[in-house]
Design an enzyme around this catalytic site. Structure first.
Site, PDB file in Angstrom:
ATOM      1  N   GLU A   1      32.995 -11.246 -18.868  1.00  0.00           N
ATOM      2  CA  GLU A   1      34.167 -12.109 -18.696  1.00  0.00           C
ATOM      3  C   GLU A   1      35.194 -11.820 -19.783  1.00  0.00           C
ATOM      4  O   GLU A   1      35.047 -12.264 -20.913  1.00  0.00           O
ATOM      5  CB  GLU A   1      33.790 -13.598 -18.729  1.00  0.00           C
ATOM      6  CG  GLU A   1      33.041 -14.089 -17.516  1.00  0.00           C
ATOM      7  CD  GLU A   1      32.849 -15.604 -17.518  1.00  0.00           C
ATOM      8  OE1 GLU A   1      33.592 -16.289 -18.257  1.00  0.00           O
ATOM      9  OE2 GLU A   1      31.961 -16.090 -16.791  1.00  0.00           O
TER      10      GLU A   1
ATOM     11  N   GLU B   1       0.827  -1.216   0.000  1.00  0.00           N
ATOM     12  CA  GLU B   1       0.000   0.000   0.000  1.00  0.00           C
ATOM     13  C   GLU B   1       0.857   1.260   0.000  1.00  0.00           C
ATOM     14  O   GLU B   1       0.553   2.258   0.671  1.00  0.00           O
ATOM     15  CB  GLU B   1      -0.953  -0.013   1.201  1.00  0.00           C
ATOM     16  CG  GLU B   1      -1.928  -1.183   1.173  1.00  0.00           C
ATOM     17  CD  GLU B   1      -2.889  -1.183   2.352  1.00  0.00           C
ATOM     18  OE1 GLU B   1      -2.722  -0.337   3.249  1.00  0.00           O
ATOM     19  OE2 GLU B   1      -3.798  -2.032   2.362  1.00  0.00           O
TER      20      GLU B   1
END
Length: 669
Positions: free
Chosen positions: A152, A95
């Site tokens: 990498e 909420e």
């Protein structure tokens, strides 16, 4: 961080944190939260690669083996067992809209960390695909709104038993990095930047060595791998100084032809340029902004103002450090002769009875070792029997035992005696010949006629062999703070429980090594090799933090009949340090771990000839070079030299000159 980087990328190994089902371990070196906080405290960012599969030449790719044993599981698929439990929805906040207005602009928050998929060309949005490999300058993400990331960049390569040492040159690695940023890259990660050690049974592959040095800029022991570390440090610092213009600027490419290119970045009235030469055989001279620039083959020049070359990937301007091994002074250099060893064999009483003690599992087939051991051991015994009557047609004949298995090593025992073994790197069918003693004394086997013959197979993962002896000794920790290692020089293989596997008797082949490496041209793992004809790994790293001053216990499990009488402990440290650079450059020289420069073996500002470790003076030279170096650098941990005639005096040379130095560092007490 000292090397010019601003982020740490790390894996999370599932099998390290949940080795057994629902048994978790985040203690000690596995304290992931502490590790991330340490990164933050150092002022660095973290890139977290959770997996669940990570590869990394790690045991089972990071999967816990119990996962393999779940009924109906299909790994890395849309499988109910693999994907787990009953959760179908997860909530973020509650909420929040009712109170969001009170937080103003700060109230509009969400998940700020992007999710990536490495080497996945069809990664669905909002996932971002990234590149892995030796070169990623030509990579483009599948979503044009995604940044160009390289997760990498392979700084070298891993090694398995029987393999030579692979190396990747500093020039080629820097070329790959600079070219990636030239072509619009915004994040680049080294795999590996810091080499490591596969302790315990973590090495996967199979056949991956205990060492995972990877020829990384920081080696397995934490030492600077010079020249690679220093050459990349300068590149990192330069790229970071251009961060704003590279990430926000407008990019314009210039094609000079024959694999020669230029790139101009412009932002807020400023400009920065790259000149890239991907031709591996030819240098090029090109015009940029009215100025002429020569770019060596297979290199990138960076000009932060588009006029002055500040860095070229092929021009090394950092020291080279030659590491040396020193004896263990804590034992007055008496090793290995004074080590006192206790030993005992690994008894195989259970085999004589044909029943494995504590075993309650029977089957009419060779069960999957992963299923039975659940990754709690490298070893699994299979036991069966053969009833051979006196009149059996097999009596007196040569018998071949066919073992259908994907195991790395299989050893055979008949009636409690070791009769043969077979290994396969290619996972082929194993054939072990069992020969009756009446026809051959090769294995000294005597099959029992009219009785039960017990056949026992020992299956071994990883690829080690066997004669089963335990050895134990104690030793003093080497003095000082240098990393240390131990070596076992003779024919042997086995395990140091908790600290890794050793196999110095596995020797690399004689061919494939060369004296010098040409950085030009695309790299592959067999391009630059050393250590031909020698054991794949002789030296085994043990961190200083594992030791106490005295009374350290060493336990070895030897599997091939080797003797521990030649075990030695040594420290590894920087010995001779060399450097060569061009005129008008600044050269940083430094020692490691509190050492100081103790002796200048050679220094010349002239036209020196030769290579690292074997320099010679040229025909002209600045005569004050050595005295200037001694005054600025001797007794210092580091010094920075302005390589110019203003520093060393006139050379009398009529062409461009360079500076070379060769010195020794010494411990400072």
């Amino acid at each position: 961080k000292e090397g010019g980087l601003n982020a740490i990328e790390t894996y999370v190994f599932w099998n390290a944190h949940e080795p057994l089902y629902r048994q978790y371990d985040f203690e000690g070196n596995k304290d992931l939260v502490r590790f991330i906080k340490t990164i933050q405290d150092a002022g660095l960012h973290a890139i977290l690669r959770i997996g669940p599969y990570v590869c990394a030449e790690w045991n089972y790719g990071g999967f816990p083996v119990w996962l393999h044993n779940l009924p109906g599981v299909e790994l890395r698929t849309n499988n109910t067992v693999y994907q787990g439990g009953p959760i179908i929805v997860a909530r973020i906040e509650n909420e929040y809209e009712n109170v969001e207005w009170a937080y103003g602009n700060n109230g509009n928050y969400g998940v700020q960390v992007p999710w990536i998929m490495c080497q996945q060309s069809d990664a669905p949005s909002p996932m971002m695909n990234t590149c892995n490999g030796y070169y990623c300058d030509q990579f483009s993400p599948n979503n044009p709104k995604s940044p160009k990331w390289w997760t990498e960049n392979w700084s070298g390569w891993f090694k398995d038993w029987g393999m030579k040492d692979p190396h990747r040159t500093a020039e080629d690695l820097a070329f790959a990095v600079a070219r990636f940023f030239q072509y619009g890259g915004s994040l680049q990660n080294y795999y590996m930047y810091h080499g490591g050690t596969n302790f315990d049974r973590t090495a996967g592959g199979p056949y991956i060595t205990t060492s995972y040095d990877y020829d990384a800029p920081l080696d397995e022991y934490g030492n600077l791998n010079q020249t690679k570390w220093g050459h990349l440090k300068r590149l990192h610092e330069l790229i970071m100084s251009m961060e704003e213009i590279l990430t926000h600027g407008v990019k314009r490419d210039v094609d000079y032809g024959n694999m020669m290119s230029g790139t101009v970045y412009m932002y807020k009235g400023k400009q920065s340029c790259f000149l890239g030469n991907a031709n591996q055989n030819q240098d090029f001279t090109v015009n940029l902004m009215g100025s002429s620039h020569t770019v060596p083959a297979w290199s990138v020049s960076i000009l932060p103002d588009c006029y002055t070359e500040v860095y070229n990937t092929a021009k090394i301007n950092s020291q080279q450090t030659v590491m040396v091994k020193l004896p263990n002074e804590a034992d007055d250099q008496t090793e290995p002769y004074e080590l006192k060893w206790d030993w005992r064999p690994e008894h195989l009483e259970s085999l004589h009875h044909g029943v494995a003690k504590g075993s309650a599992m029977t089957a009419n087939e060779l069960l999957d070792q992963k299923t039975v051991t659940n990754d709690t051991s490298d070893y699994l015994w299979y036991l069966t029997s053969l009833d051979l009557s006196k009149n059996d047609s097999l009596a007196g004949k040569v018998i071949t035992l066919h073992v259908h298995t994907n195991g790395h090593i299989v050893h055979a025992f008949v009636n409690g005696k070791h009769v043969g073994e077979s290994s396969s790197h290619l996972y082929n069918l194993h054939l072990i010949r069992l020969i009756d003693v009446k026809y051959s004394n090769r294995y000294h086997i005597k099959l029992k006629h009219g009785k039960t013959n017990w056949i026992s197979l020992l299956s071994v993962t990883v690829g080690l062999q066997i004669l089963f002896v335990w050895y134990k000794t104690t030793f003093k920790a080497p003095l000082g703070s240098d990393p240390w290692w131990w070596t076992w020089q003779r024919h042997c293989l086995g395990q140091w429980p908790q600290h890794g596997r050793f196999w110095p008797s596995y020797v690399a082949s004689e061919d494939g090594c060369i004296a010098t490496y040409d950085y030009c041209g695309a790299y592959k793992s067999d391009k630059c090799l050393t250590n031909c004809g020698k054991p794949s790994q002789r030296w085994y790293h043990i961190p200083c933090s594992f030791l106490q001053d005295d009374g350290n216990k060493l336990v070895l499990f030897e599997e091939f009949g080797g003797t521990p009488l030649h075990v030695r402990f040594q420290t590894v440290t920087a010995g001779t340090i060399c450097a060569t650079t061009d005129e008008k450059m600044k050269l940083e020289l430094s020692c490691q771990d509190g050492r100081v420069m103790s002796e200048i073996k050679f220094a010349s500002f002239s036209e020196p000839i030769g290579v690292y470790g074997s320099y010679a003076r040229g025909s002209c030279e600045a005569p004050n070079t050595l005295s200037v170096i001694q005054k600025q650098c001797l007794g210092q941990k580091s010094c920075t030299l302005d390589v110019s005639e203003n520093t060393f005096g006139p050379t009398g040379c009529h062409q461009n000159v360079s500076f070379s130095i060769d010195f020794i560092s010494l411990v400072s007490f």
